[in-house]
Design an enzyme around this catalytic site. Structure first.
Site, short mmCIF file in Angstrom:
data_model
loop_
_atom_site.label_atom_id
_atom_site.label_comp_id
_atom_site.label_asym_id
_atom_site.label_seq_id
_atom_site.Cartn_x
_atom_site.Cartn_y
_atom_site.Cartn_z
N TYR A 95 -1.39 -11.77 8.14
CA TYR A 95 -0.52 -10.76 7.53
C TYR A 95 0.24 -9.86 8.49
O TYR A 95 1.18 -9.18 8.08
CB TYR A 95 -1.33 -9.89 6.55
CG TYR A 95 -1.67 -10.64 5.29
CD1 TYR A 95 -0.81 -10.65 4.21
CD2 TYR A 95 -2.84 -11.39 5.21
CE1 TYR A 95 -1.10 -11.37 3.06
CE2 TYR A 95 -3.15 -12.12 4.06
CZ TYR A 95 -2.27 -12.10 3.00
OH TYR A 95 -2.56 -12.82 1.87
N GLY A 129 2.94 -9.15 10.91
CA GLY A 129 4.19 -9.82 11.23
C GLY A 129 4.92 -10.15 9.94
O GLY A 129 4.60 -9.61 8.88
N ASP A 150 3.17 3.52 6.58
CA ASP A 150 3.10 3.27 8.02
C ASP A 150 1.97 4.07 8.68
O ASP A 150 1.24 3.55 9.53
CB ASP A 150 4.43 3.60 8.69
CG ASP A 150 5.53 2.59 8.35
OD1 ASP A 150 5.25 1.58 7.68
OD2 ASP A 150 6.68 2.82 8.78
N HIS A 197 -0.78 -2.94 4.28
CA HIS A 197 0.55 -2.43 4.64
C HIS A 197 1.64 -3.24 3.95
O HIS A 197 2.61 -2.68 3.42
CB HIS A 197 0.72 -2.46 6.16
CG HIS A 197 1.97 -1.84 6.65
ND1 HIS A 197 2.99 -2.57 7.22
CD2 HIS A 197 2.38 -0.54 6.67
CE1 HIS A 197 3.96 -1.75 7.56
NE2 HIS A 197 3.63 -0.52 7.25
N ASP A 198 1.49 -4.56 3.93
CA ASP A 198 2.46 -5.42 3.23
C ASP A 198 2.53 -5.05 1.75
O ASP A 198 3.62 -4.96 1.18
CB ASP A 198 2.07 -6.90 3.35
CG ASP A 198 2.33 -7.49 4.73
OD1 ASP A 198 2.85 -6.77 5.61
OD2 ASP A 198 2.01 -8.68 4.92
N GLY A 231 5.98 -11.81 6.56
CA GLY A 231 5.32 -12.57 5.51
C GLY A 231 3.82 -12.37 5.51
O GLY A 231 3.30 -11.45 6.13
#
Length: 118
Positions: A28, A30, A92, A48-49, A32
């Site tokens: 996860y 990076g 973030d 975070h995604d 995608g």
């Protein structure tokens, strides 16, 4: 935005690891993400995604949103007013703090995601 996120990571980890070390880690961290996170740090990235996905559903553009923040005692804190800026900043900041606590395992950097992230 992504540059500010990189700076937050440096704030939280006291500059002990370059931000780019997190750009190709696990399933996860990076661009995608899919499958089961490989470890605690990868779970930070999955969270975070998901946070960025929620920001997108609110009409925000998290990778481009500029926000106001400061580094206080190795903890990123958000100063933006409520709305997209504060939401993205919170995504973030939470991730940067999570990264700082999670062990970094070199064997999970630049893995074969096609094989390991199903």
């Amino acid at each position: 935005n992504l540059i500010q996120f990189g700076n937050m990571i440096q704030c939280a980890n006291k500059g002990s690891r370059p931000s780019l070390d997190y750009a190709d880690y696990g399933c996860y961290c990076g661009w995608g993400g899919s499958g089961t996170p490989v470890d605690e740090l990868d779970r930070c990235c999955q969270t975070h995604d998901n946070c960025y996905e929620q920001a997108g559903k609110k009409g925000c553009f998290p990778k481009l949103t500029l926000y106001s923040w400061k580094c206080t005692g190795n903890a990123p804190t958000c100063n933006s007013k409520p709305g997209c800026k504060r939401f993205v900043c919170a995504c973030d900041a939470a991730a940067a703090k999570c990264f700082a606590k999670a062990p970094y395992k070199k064997e999970n950097y630049n893995i074969d995601t096609k094989k390991r992230c199903k």
